[in-house]
Design an enzyme around this catalytic site. Sequence first.
Site, PDB file in Angstrom:
ATOM      1  N   LYS A  26       2.337   7.552  -5.911  1.00  0.00           N
ATOM      2  CA  LYS A  26       1.527   8.129  -4.825  1.00  0.00           C
ATOM      3  C   LYS A  26       1.048   9.527  -5.200  1.00  0.00           C
ATOM      4  CE  LYS A  26       3.756   5.217  -1.409  1.00  0.00           C
ATOM      5  NZ  LYS A  26       4.822   5.015  -0.431  1.00  0.00           N
ATOM      6  N   GLN A  64       9.261   8.590   2.465  1.00  0.00           N
ATOM      7  CA  GLN A  64       9.484   7.307   1.796  1.00  0.00           C
ATOM      8  C   GLN A  64      10.679   6.589   2.421  1.00  0.00           C
ATOM      9  OE1 GLN A  64       7.410   6.022  -0.681  1.00  0.00           O
ATOM     10  NE2 GLN A  64       8.600   4.166  -0.352  1.00  0.00           N
ATOM     11  N   ASP A 115       0.735   7.350   6.964  1.00  0.00           N
ATOM     12  CA  ASP A 115       1.317   6.021   6.755  1.00  0.00           C
ATOM     13  C   ASP A 115       1.015   5.111   7.952  1.00  0.00           C
ATOM     14  OD1 ASP A 115       2.528   5.161   4.464  1.00  0.00           O
ATOM     15  OD2 ASP A 115       4.497   6.042   4.893  1.00  0.00           O
TER      16      ASP A 115
END
Length: 288
Positions: free
Chosen positions: A53, A97, A120
């Site tokens: 990422k 995460q 997200d």
Amino acid sequence: MTAQRIDGIALSQKLRADVTLRTTALKAKGITPGLAVILVGENPASQVYVRNKVKACEDSGLHSILEKHPASLTEAALLNRIDALNHDTGIHGILVQLPLPAHIDAHKVIEAISPAKDVDGFHIASAGALMTSMPGFWPCTPYGCMKMLESIGYELKGKHAVVIGRSNIVGKPMALMLLQKNATVTICHSATQDLKAITLQADVIVAAVGKRNILTADMVKPGAVVLDVGMNRNEEGKLCGDVDFAGVEQVAGYITPVPGGVGPMTITMLLVNTLEAAERIQAIDFSV
Ligand code: NAP
């Protein structure tokens, strides 16, 4: 019939080129889109994901920071970090995460992220925005699937879309996005009886289960579009999806491969969401 492959790598390259262009334009106005990625603990798969990422951000000209914390980090300390990033004007997107260590309440952590920086798309505000067709951030994986359908010019209106899987991050948001485009949507899950009878009626099938060969050729209507979200390992340890690719490819009209399908699109849509978070800030006229 051999299905046409929807190439997630090629489509990602195209979309990332657009991200770079828009990022350059934003930088000219003094704003560099910034993503903060937080990793807690040493999960090997998570370490690879966060590295990818951050690298994707760098490659597209976005600013990114990677915060690595030991697994012993307390929930309170993590919430403090998120609060600081919520107030950091150089950061437009925050990603924690998952999974988090068991002593940290992941739900509480996600809800601590400002919805304006929830790139997200996991915050309840983002889920509510999707459900009510309001502006917000769409979860990256199903958003990537929608871009793949768009890339082949697929008209969803009136079509029957079947989503296998009902997780909060893939299956449910996927179903809502398809519904928003006027498909008739069926959601299947582990208690669904006679999955095959349902998938055989589908014009579009999205498999998001995490089990190899959940979808085989005899379950697919000729010409259907098949999107494979699953990420599994075969006997040789190779990455594979939920779909029996070799068989389904002979029946479907379009199919996404694994690897090289939905996977690359997920990171691409994270870049798009981060850029859009920065563009939204730029669009606010603070002089009023
Ligand atoms: P998840 O939270 O484990 O959800 C799996 C879903 O599959 C559940 O809703 C479950 O039903 C359903 N299911 C299980 N067995 C089934 C069966 N026999 N028939 C029909 N449905 C069944 O997984 P997830 O997070 O959504 O991820 C799904 C897959 O996508 C995983 O392989 C994951 O690694 C992959 N993934 C890939 C990406 C990417 O970027 N490519 C991103 C995210 C996830 P119940 O709700 O009834 O338990």
